[in-house]
Design a protein around this motif. Structure first.
Motif, PDB file in Angstrom:
ATOM      1  N   LEU A   9       5.967 -15.534 -12.819  1.00  0.00           N
ATOM      2  CA  LEU A   9       7.263 -15.667 -12.158  1.00  0.00           C
ATOM      3  C   LEU A   9       7.339 -14.528 -11.144  1.00  0.00           C
ATOM      4  CD1 LEU A   9       9.598 -16.156 -15.280  1.00  0.00           C
ATOM      5  CD2 LEU A   9       8.597 -17.961 -13.861  1.00  0.00           C
ATOM      6  N   TRP A  10       7.996 -14.771 -10.000  1.00  0.00           N
ATOM      7  CA  TRP A  10       8.164 -13.674  -9.044  1.00  0.00           C
ATOM      8  C   TRP A  10       9.259 -13.973  -8.047  1.00  0.00           C
ATOM      9  CZ3 TRP A  10       2.804 -15.641  -8.553  1.00  0.00           C
ATOM     10  CH2 TRP A  10       2.641 -16.587  -7.531  1.00  0.00           C
ATOM     11  N   ASP A  11       9.661 -12.916  -7.348  1.00  0.00           N
ATOM     12  CA  ASP A  11      10.680 -13.029  -6.308  1.00  0.00           C
ATOM     13  C   ASP A  11      10.382 -11.992  -5.222  1.00  0.00           C
ATOM     14  OD1 ASP A  11      12.855 -13.282  -4.689  1.00  0.00           O
ATOM     15  OD2 ASP A  11      14.355 -12.810  -6.221  1.00  0.00           O
ATOM     16  N   PRO A  12       9.748 -12.411  -4.104  1.00  0.00           N
ATOM     17  CA  PRO A  12       9.408 -11.467  -3.028  1.00  0.00           C
ATOM     18  C   PRO A  12      10.620 -10.782  -2.406  1.00  0.00           C
ATOM     19  CG  PRO A  12       8.166 -13.504  -2.804  1.00  0.00           C
ATOM     20  CD  PRO A  12       9.213 -13.751  -3.848  1.00  0.00           C
ATOM     21  N   ALA A  13      11.811 -11.344  -2.609  1.00  0.00           N
ATOM     22  CA  ALA A  13      13.007 -10.675  -2.099  1.00  0.00           C
ATOM     23  C   ALA A  13      13.413  -9.499  -2.986  1.00  0.00           C
ATOM     24  CB  ALA A  13      14.160 -11.676  -2.007  1.00  0.00           C
ATOM     25  N   HIS A  14      12.865  -9.481  -4.183  1.00  0.00           N
ATOM     26  CA  HIS A  14      13.230  -8.461  -5.169  1.00  0.00           C
ATOM     27  C   HIS A  14      12.237  -7.305  -5.197  1.00  0.00           C
ATOM     28  CE1 HIS A  14      14.824  -6.670  -8.784  1.00  0.00           C
ATOM     29  NE2 HIS A  14      13.743  -6.951  -9.493  1.00  0.00           N
ATOM     30  N   ARG A  15      10.932  -7.603  -5.019  1.00  0.00           N
ATOM     31  CA  ARG A  15       9.912  -6.548  -5.013  1.00  0.00           C
ATOM     32  C   ARG A  15       8.733  -6.964  -4.157  1.00  0.00           C
ATOM     33  NH1 ARG A  15       9.656  -7.587 -10.426  1.00  0.00           N
ATOM     34  NH2 ARG A  15      10.402  -5.472 -10.798  1.00  0.00           N
ATOM     35  N   ASP A  16       7.876  -6.001  -3.864  1.00  0.00           N
ATOM     36  CA  ASP A  16       6.686  -6.230  -3.052  1.00  0.00           C
ATOM     37  C   ASP A  16       5.518  -6.652  -3.930  1.00  0.00           C
ATOM     38  OD1 ASP A  16       5.103  -6.169  -0.667  1.00  0.00           O
ATOM     39  OD2 ASP A  16       4.255  -4.269  -1.364  1.00  0.00           O
ATOM     40  N   TYR A  17       4.735  -7.601  -3.425  1.00  0.00           N
ATOM     41  CA  TYR A  17       3.528  -8.059  -4.105  1.00  0.00           C
ATOM     42  C   TYR A  17       2.351  -7.806  -3.160  1.00  0.00           C
ATOM     43  CZ  TYR A  17       6.968 -10.219  -7.127  1.00  0.00           C
ATOM     44  OH  TYR A  17       8.024 -10.422  -7.970  1.00  0.00           O
ATOM     45  N   PRO A  18       1.647  -6.685  -3.313  1.00  0.00           N
ATOM     46  CA  PRO A  18       0.628  -6.288  -2.346  1.00  0.00           C
ATOM     47  C   PRO A  18      -0.474  -7.318  -2.140  1.00  0.00           C
ATOM     48  CG  PRO A  18       1.167  -4.468  -3.818  1.00  0.00           C
ATOM     49  CD  PRO A  18       1.840  -5.685  -4.367  1.00  0.00           C
ATOM     50  N   TRP A  19      -0.758  -8.133  -3.165  1.00  0.00           N
ATOM     51  CA  TRP A  19      -1.841  -9.110  -3.085  1.00  0.00           C
ATOM     52  C   TRP A  19      -1.416 -10.392  -2.363  1.00  0.00           C
ATOM     53  CZ3 TRP A  19      -0.292 -13.570  -5.445  1.00  0.00           C
ATOM     54  CH2 TRP A  19       0.740 -13.451  -6.396  1.00  0.00           C
ATOM     55  N   MET A  20      -0.145 -10.536  -2.072  1.00  0.00           N
ATOM     56  CA  MET A  20       0.385 -11.780  -1.514  1.00  0.00           C
ATOM     57  C   MET A  20       0.335 -11.732   0.015  1.00  0.00           C
ATOM     58  SD  MET A  20       3.947 -13.717  -2.630  1.00  0.00           S
ATOM     59  CE  MET A  20       3.701 -13.439  -4.386  1.00  0.00           C
ATOM     60  N   GLY A  21      -0.892 -11.873   0.573  1.00  0.00           N
ATOM     61  CA  GLY A  21      -1.083 -11.800   2.011  1.00  0.00           C
ATOM     62  C   GLY A  21      -0.711 -13.089   2.726  1.00  0.00           C
ATOM     63  N   ASP A  22      -1.022 -13.133   4.006  1.00  0.00           N
ATOM     64  CA  ASP A  22      -0.631 -14.271   4.838  1.00  0.00           C
ATOM     65  C   ASP A  22      -1.225 -15.584   4.359  1.00  0.00           C
ATOM     66  OD1 ASP A  22       0.820 -12.565   6.425  1.00  0.00           O
ATOM     67  OD2 ASP A  22      -0.703 -12.402   8.000  1.00  0.00           O
ATOM     68  N   GLU A  23      -2.431 -15.518   3.782  1.00  0.00           N
ATOM     69  CA  GLU A  23      -3.066 -16.757   3.326  1.00  0.00           C
ATOM     70  C   GLU A  23      -2.336 -17.362   2.128  1.00  0.00           C
ATOM     71  OE1 GLU A  23      -4.966 -13.443   0.954  1.00  0.00           O
ATOM     72  OE2 GLU A  23      -4.169 -13.765   2.978  1.00  0.00           O
ATOM     73  N   LEU A  24      -1.429 -16.592   1.542  1.00  0.00           N
ATOM     74  CA  LEU A  24      -0.642 -17.069   0.397  1.00  0.00           C
ATOM     75  C   LEU A  24       0.814 -17.334   0.784  1.00  0.00           C
ATOM     76  CD1 LEU A  24      -1.990 -14.719  -2.429  1.00  0.00           C
ATOM     77  CD2 LEU A  24      -2.944 -16.856  -1.571  1.00  0.00           C
ATOM     78  N   ALA A  25       1.052 -17.528   2.063  1.00  0.00           N
ATOM     79  CA  ALA A  25       2.425 -17.712   2.551  1.00  0.00           C
ATOM     80  C   ALA A  25       3.120 -18.893   1.876  1.00  0.00           C
ATOM     81  CB  ALA A  25       2.413 -17.906   4.067  1.00  0.00           C
ATOM     82  N   ALA A  26       2.372 -19.901   1.498  1.00  0.00           N
ATOM     83  CA  ALA A  26       2.959 -21.098   0.894  1.00  0.00           C
ATOM     84  C   ALA A  26       3.642 -20.813  -0.438  1.00  0.00           C
ATOM     85  CB  ALA A  26       1.885 -22.169   0.708  1.00  0.00           C
ATOM     86  N   ILE A  27       3.245 -19.735  -1.106  1.00  0.00           N
ATOM     87  CA  ILE A  27       3.869 -19.404  -2.393  1.00  0.00           C
ATOM     88  C   ILE A  27       4.651 -18.088  -2.317  1.00  0.00           C
ATOM     89  CG2 ILE A  27       2.230 -20.722  -3.787  1.00  0.00           C
ATOM     90  CD1 ILE A  27       0.749 -18.069  -4.349  1.00  0.00           C
ATOM     91  N   ARG A  28       4.920 -17.630  -1.118  1.00  0.00           N
ATOM     92  CA  ARG A  28       5.677 -16.388  -0.964  1.00  0.00           C
ATOM     93  C   ARG A  28       7.168 -16.698  -0.970  1.00  0.00           C
ATOM     94  NH1 ARG A  28       4.441 -14.334   4.093  1.00  0.00           N
ATOM     95  NH2 ARG A  28       2.319 -13.770   3.449  1.00  0.00           N
ATOM     96  N   ARG A  29       7.656 -17.109  -2.126  1.00  0.00           N
ATOM     97  CA  ARG A  29       9.072 -17.381  -2.330  1.00  0.00           C
ATOM     98  C   ARG A  29       9.375 -17.208  -3.813  1.00  0.00           C
ATOM     99  NH1 ARG A  29      10.004 -22.321  -4.689  1.00  0.00           N
ATOM    100  NH2 ARG A  29       8.349 -23.889  -4.609  1.00  0.00           N
ATOM    101  N   ARG A  30      10.615 -17.310  -4.171  1.00  0.00           N
ATOM    102  CA  ARG A  30      10.998 -17.105  -5.565  1.00  0.00           C
ATOM    103  C   ARG A  30      10.548 -18.277  -6.441  1.00  0.00           C
ATOM    104  NH1 ARG A  30      17.016 -15.618  -7.985  1.00  0.00           N
ATOM    105  NH2 ARG A  30      16.502 -15.963 -10.180  1.00  0.00           N
ATOM    106  N   PHE A  31       9.980 -17.932  -7.591  1.00  0.00           N
ATOM    107  CA  PHE A  31       9.671 -18.901  -8.642  1.00  0.00           C
ATOM    108  C   PHE A  31      10.212 -18.329  -9.940  1.00  0.00           C
ATOM    109  CE2 PHE A  31       6.417 -19.793  -5.488  1.00  0.00           C
ATOM    110  CZ  PHE A  31       6.366 -21.176  -5.462  1.00  0.00           C
ATOM    111  N   ASP A  32      11.129 -19.048 -10.575  1.00  0.00           N
ATOM    112  CA  ASP A  32      11.702 -18.548 -11.816  1.00  0.00           C
ATOM    113  C   ASP A  32      11.540 -19.564 -12.943  1.00  0.00           C
ATOM    114  OD1 ASP A  32      13.723 -20.462 -11.428  1.00  0.00           O
ATOM    115  OD2 ASP A  32      15.115 -18.997 -10.579  1.00  0.00           O
ATOM    116  N   ALA A  33      12.024 -19.191 -14.108  1.00  0.00           N
ATOM    117  CA  ALA A  33      11.838 -20.028 -15.289  1.00  0.00           C
ATOM    118  C   ALA A  33      12.474 -21.402 -15.126  1.00  0.00           C
ATOM    119  CB  ALA A  33      12.411 -19.320 -16.519  1.00  0.00           C
ATOM    120  N   ALA A  34      13.571 -21.466 -14.398  1.00  0.00           N
ATOM    121  CA  ALA A  34      14.236 -22.754 -14.177  1.00  0.00           C
ATOM    122  C   ALA A  34      13.378 -23.700 -13.347  1.00  0.00           C
ATOM    123  CB  ALA A  34      15.588 -22.532 -13.499  1.00  0.00           C
TER     124      ALA A  34
END
Length: 276
Positions: A9-34
Motif C-alpha cells: 500500500l502507498w500514497d506518494p502524496a504522503h511520503r517519498d518513494y525513491p525507487w518509484m522513478g518515471d518508468e513507474l509513473a503508471a502506479i505513482r498514485r495512492r493505493f489503499d486497502a479499500a
C-alpha cells in the motif's frame, strides 16, 4: 484459507518513494486497502500479508494500524534499521504498538545497496539476529548479485526463518533460462529454514507481451528446488499493475500450478505464523 503473501500500500502524496522513478509513473498514485479488498474478494483470496516499501518506521506503524483496521490483512512485514544497535528494542516497541501483534517479519531493499555483500556486514548480521530473537521472519529482497550473501546469511542463522521475495527476480524477459540466477538460487533450497515467494514475476517478464508460458519454466524450477511446501503465492500488487491486473496474476499462477494448498495459503500461514 487462501493467502496473498505479498502486496503493498502507498500514497506518494504522503511520503517519498525513491525507487518509484518515471518508468513507474503508471502506479505513482495512492493505493489503499479499500482498493485491494474487492480484488481479493473477486479472486477467492481470504487474507494477505502487507509488505514494506521504504525504509521507514513510520510506514511500518501505519501498516500495523492498517492490519488492525482491515480484517483481511493477516500480517505485516515491516522495516527497522538493522544496523542500529537498538534494533532489538525497536522491534519490541513495534510489537507493543497498536496492531503490533500483526508484525510477522522485517525486510530491507538489499538489492538497492551498492555493496553486494551488504547482508554480511557485522552490524547487519547483528540486526538480523535480533529479528530472529524477536520470533520474526526476515524477508530477503535480493537479485542474483546478492544471492551468495543471502546464502551465507541463511547458513549463519539456522534457527531463523527466511523468505526470498520474488524468487530473487530472475531475468524472465531475457528468455526461458537465466543460468546465473539458477546457479545462485538453487543452493539456498538445501536449507530447510528458507522458503520462496512466487511473486513479482510478471514484472520481470516483458510488461507488454508476457504470458503464463514465459513464467512457467521459472515457476517450475523454484518448485523443483524448494517444493510446494516451501513456496508461497504473492501478487506484488500494485507493482504487478505495470504488467497485469490482479486477476491475471492470480490466474497465471493457478494455470501453472493449479490450486496447490501449500502455495496458496498453507506455507505462508505456517512460516509467518498467521492467525487466520
Amino acid at each position: 484459507m487462501v493467502v496473498d503473501a505479498h502486496h503493498h500500500l502507498w500514497d506518494p502524496a504522503h511520503r517519498d518513494y525513491p525507487w518509484m522513478g518515471d518508468e513507474l509513473a503508471a502506479i505513482r498514485r495512492r493505493f489503499d486497502a479499500a482498493d485491494l479488498k474487492p480484488l481479493i474478494d473477486a479472486n477467492g483470496i481470504d487474507h494477505t500479508v502487507l509488505v514494506q516499501t521504504v525504509s521507514s518506521l513510520e510506514e511500518t506503524r501505519e501498516f500495523l494500524q492498517a492490519a488492525a483496521d482491515n480484517e483481511f490483512i493477516a500480517g505485516v512485514v515491516g522495516w527497522v534499521d538493522l544496523t542500529d544497535v537498538s534494533a532489538g528494542k525497536t522491534l519490541a516497541g513495534l510489537k507493543r504498538s497498536q496492531g503490533g501483534t500483526f508484525l510477522v517479519g522485517i525486510r530491507h531493499q538489499v538489492h538497492d545497496e551498492p555493496d553486494p555483500k551488504w547482508l554480511l556486514r557485522e552490524d547487519v548480521q547483528r540486526g538480523i539476529a535480533e529479528v530472529g530473537e524477536a520470533g520474526l521472519v526476515y524477508d530477503v529482497l535480493v537479485r542474483t548479485r546478492e544471492l551468495p550473501a543471502a546464502l551465507e546469511t541463511v547458513k549463519r542463522h539456522p534457527g531463523m526463518r527466511f523468505v526470498i521475495d520474488h524468487a530473487a527476480k530472475p531475468r524472465i524477459a531475457a528468455g526461458a533460462r537465466d543460468e546465473a540466477w539458477e546457479k545462485a538460487l538453487a543452493p539456498l533450497a538445501d536449507h530447510a529454514n528458507i522458503t520462496c515467494k512466487l511473486s513479482g514475476l510478471v514484472t520481470e517478464a516483458d510488461w507488454k507481451a508476457w504470458n503464463p508460458g514465459q513464467l512457467e519454466p521459472y515457476v517450475r524450477r523454484v518448485l523443483d528446488w524448494f517444493g510446494p511446501e516451501r513456496c508461497m503465492f504473492g501478487s506484488d500488487w500494485p507493482v504487478c499493475l505495470l504488467a497485469a491486473p490482479y486477476a491475471d496474476v492470480v490466474e497465471a499462477t493457478r494455470s501453472i500450478i493449479g490450486d496447490d494448498a501449500n502455495v496458496f495459503g498453507e506455507t505462508a500461514t505456517r512460516v509467518y505464523g498467521l492467525t487466520i
